[in-house]
Write a protein that holds these residues in place. Structure first.
Motif, mmCIF file in Angstrom:
data_model
loop_
_atom_site.group_PDB
_atom_site.id
_atom_site.type_symbol
_atom_site.label_atom_id
_atom_site.label_comp_id
_atom_site.label_asym_id
_atom_site.label_seq_id
_atom_site.Cartn_x
_atom_site.Cartn_y
_atom_site.Cartn_z
ATOM 1 N N ARG A 111 0.841 -1.201 0.000
ATOM 2 C CA ARG A 111 0.000 0.000 0.000
ATOM 3 C C ARG A 111 0.874 1.249 0.000
ATOM 4 N N PRO A 112 0.366 2.380 -0.483
ATOM 5 C CA PRO A 112 1.151 3.622 -0.465
ATOM 6 C C PRO A 112 1.551 3.998 0.952
ATOM 7 N N LEU A 113 2.683 4.668 1.057
ATOM 8 C CA LEU A 113 3.176 5.063 2.368
ATOM 9 C C LEU A 113 2.192 6.001 3.071
ATOM 10 N N ALA A 114 1.463 6.792 2.282
ATOM 11 C CA ALA A 114 0.473 7.699 2.865
ATOM 12 C C ALA A 114 -0.624 6.939 3.595
ATOM 13 N N ASP A 115 -0.900 5.709 3.189
ATOM 14 C CA ASP A 115 -1.887 4.869 3.865
ATOM 15 C C ASP A 115 -1.252 4.035 4.969
ATOM 16 N N LEU A 116 0.008 3.673 4.792
ATOM 17 C CA LEU A 116 0.687 2.826 5.760
ATOM 18 C C LEU A 116 1.030 3.576 7.041
#
Length: 297
Positions: A111-116
Motif C-alpha cells: 500500500r502507499p506510504l500515505a496509507d501505511l
C-alpha cells in the motif's frame, strides 16, 4: 561456474532475510535526527519518497519488510543505555532491530506510504495504551482482605463480560469501543470482531488483549467510562447499543441515551442528524453475570 553458483545461492539467501526499516513519520522527528552528521537526508518529503521506493523494490524482489516507528528520543536513550555512539548508522540499525522485536511494527503490503503511516501510528497508540493500562492494573496489587491480585481478577472478569457481549450480539461485523476516563487522559480501545460462515467469532488477539485490559482497568478502579458496539450485516439495519461502566460491572444504556450520545456534537452540544438505516437501541440481556470480583477499594 562455481563462482556463478555461489552468487546464485547468495541471491537466494537474500530473499530469505526479513528486514525492518525504522520510519520517521513526521517532520518534527525528522528534524531531530538531522543533528547527527551521519544522517544524510535533508528533506522529509524526499526521505519518504526514497523509503517508499526502497519498500517497493524489496517487495518486487520477494523480500519481506516490516516498518517500525522510529522515535528519536527513544533512540537517544537507547544509545545512552547501551553505550553506543548515536551518530553512526550501525547504532540506528541496532535500535531498529530492537524495535523489530519489541516495538510497534506492521508489514509492508504494497500500500502507499500515505496509507501505511496512519496504520503504523494507530498500532503504536494501541501498544502504548495496552502497556499503560497493564502497568496501572499491576500497580493495584493484592486485595487487603483476601490477598487476590486485583488486576488479575479484574482482567478475568472483563474477559467474561466481553465473551458474553459477543455471544449475545447479532451475527455480522462488530465494532466495539471502550473508553475509561482518568488522569492524565482517557484511554480508548477498539475491537473488531466478525463472524465467519460457520458462525464463529474471528478477532485480532492483540486488539482483544488491549480491549480487555482497558475494560479491566475501568472495572478495577471503578472509573467513569463506557462501552458501545455497532453491528453490521448484509441486508440488515445496523444496530448501535452500549453500556456505561458502573462500579465493577456494566449498566445498559437506554435507546434514548445511545441516540443522544451519537447524535449530539461533543463540543457544541448541537444535535446531529441521525444516520439512515441505523437502529439506536438498548443492548441485549447479557444473562446471569455470576459473582463479581467484590473488591471494594
Amino acid at each position: 561456474m562455481a563462482h556463478t553458483d555461489h552468487q546464485t545461492m547468495r541471491r537466494g539467501l537474500r530473499r530469505e532475510i526479513a528486514g525492518t526499516i525504522g520510519l520517521l513519520t513526521d517532520e518534527h522527528d525528522f528534524r531531530a535526527m538531522r543533528r547527527y552528521r551521519s544522517f544524510t537526508f535533508d528533506d522529509h518529503t524526499r526521505y519518504l519518497q526514497q523509503v517508499e521506493a526502497l519498500l517497493r523494490t524489496r517487495a518486487s524482489q520477494g523480500s519481506h519488510t516490516t516498518v517500525a516507528l522510529f522515535d528519536p528520543e527513544e533512540y537517544a536513550s537507547f544509545c545512552t543505555d547501551t553505550g553506543l555512539d548515536p551518530d553512526i548508522p550501525s547504532s540506528r540499525t541496532r535500535f531498529t532491530a530492537e524495535l523489530a522485536a519489541t516495538g510497534p511494527t506492521i508489514p509492508y503490503d504494497g500500500r502507499p506510504l500515505a496509507d501505511l503511516v496512519p496504520a503504523l501510528i494507530d498500532e503504536a497508540v494501541r501498544q502504548a495504551t495496552w502497556e499503560y493500562a497493564s502497568t496501572l492494573l499491576a500497580r493495584l496489587g493484592a486485595c487487603a482482605s483476601c490477598g487476590e491480585d486485583i488486576g488479575r481478577a479484574a482482567f478475568t472478569w472483563a474477559s467474561g463480560l466481553l465473551a458474553r457481549i459477543l455471544d449475545t450480539a447479532p451475527p455480522g461485523n462488530r465494532h466495539l469501543v471502550c473508553s475509561v476516563s482518568g488522569a492524565p487522559e482517557t484511554l480508548v480501545a477498539v475491537l473488531h470482531a466478525d463472524t465467519d460462515a460457520d458462525g464463529d467469532v474471528q478477532l485480532d488477539e492483540a486488539e482483544a488483549l488491549e480491549f480487555t485490559t482497558v475494560l479491566a482497568l475501568g472495572l478495577a478502579t471503578q472509573s467513569p467510562g463506557g462501552l458501545v458496539m455497532r453491528t453490521s450485516a448484509p441486508g440488515a439495519t445496523d444496530r448501535i447499543y452500549g453500556w456505561r461502566l458502573r462500579g465493577e460491572g456494566l449498566e445498559p444504556l437506554t435507546a434514548g441515551e445511545v441516540f443522544d450520545a451519537y447524535c449530539t456534537d461533543v463540543e457544541s452540544g448541537d444535535l446531529i442528524s441521525p444516520e439512515s438505516d441505523v437502529d439506536y437501541c438498548a443492548p441485549p440481556d447479557l444473562g446471569p453475570a455470576g459473582p463479581t470480583p467484590g473488591h471494594q477499594h
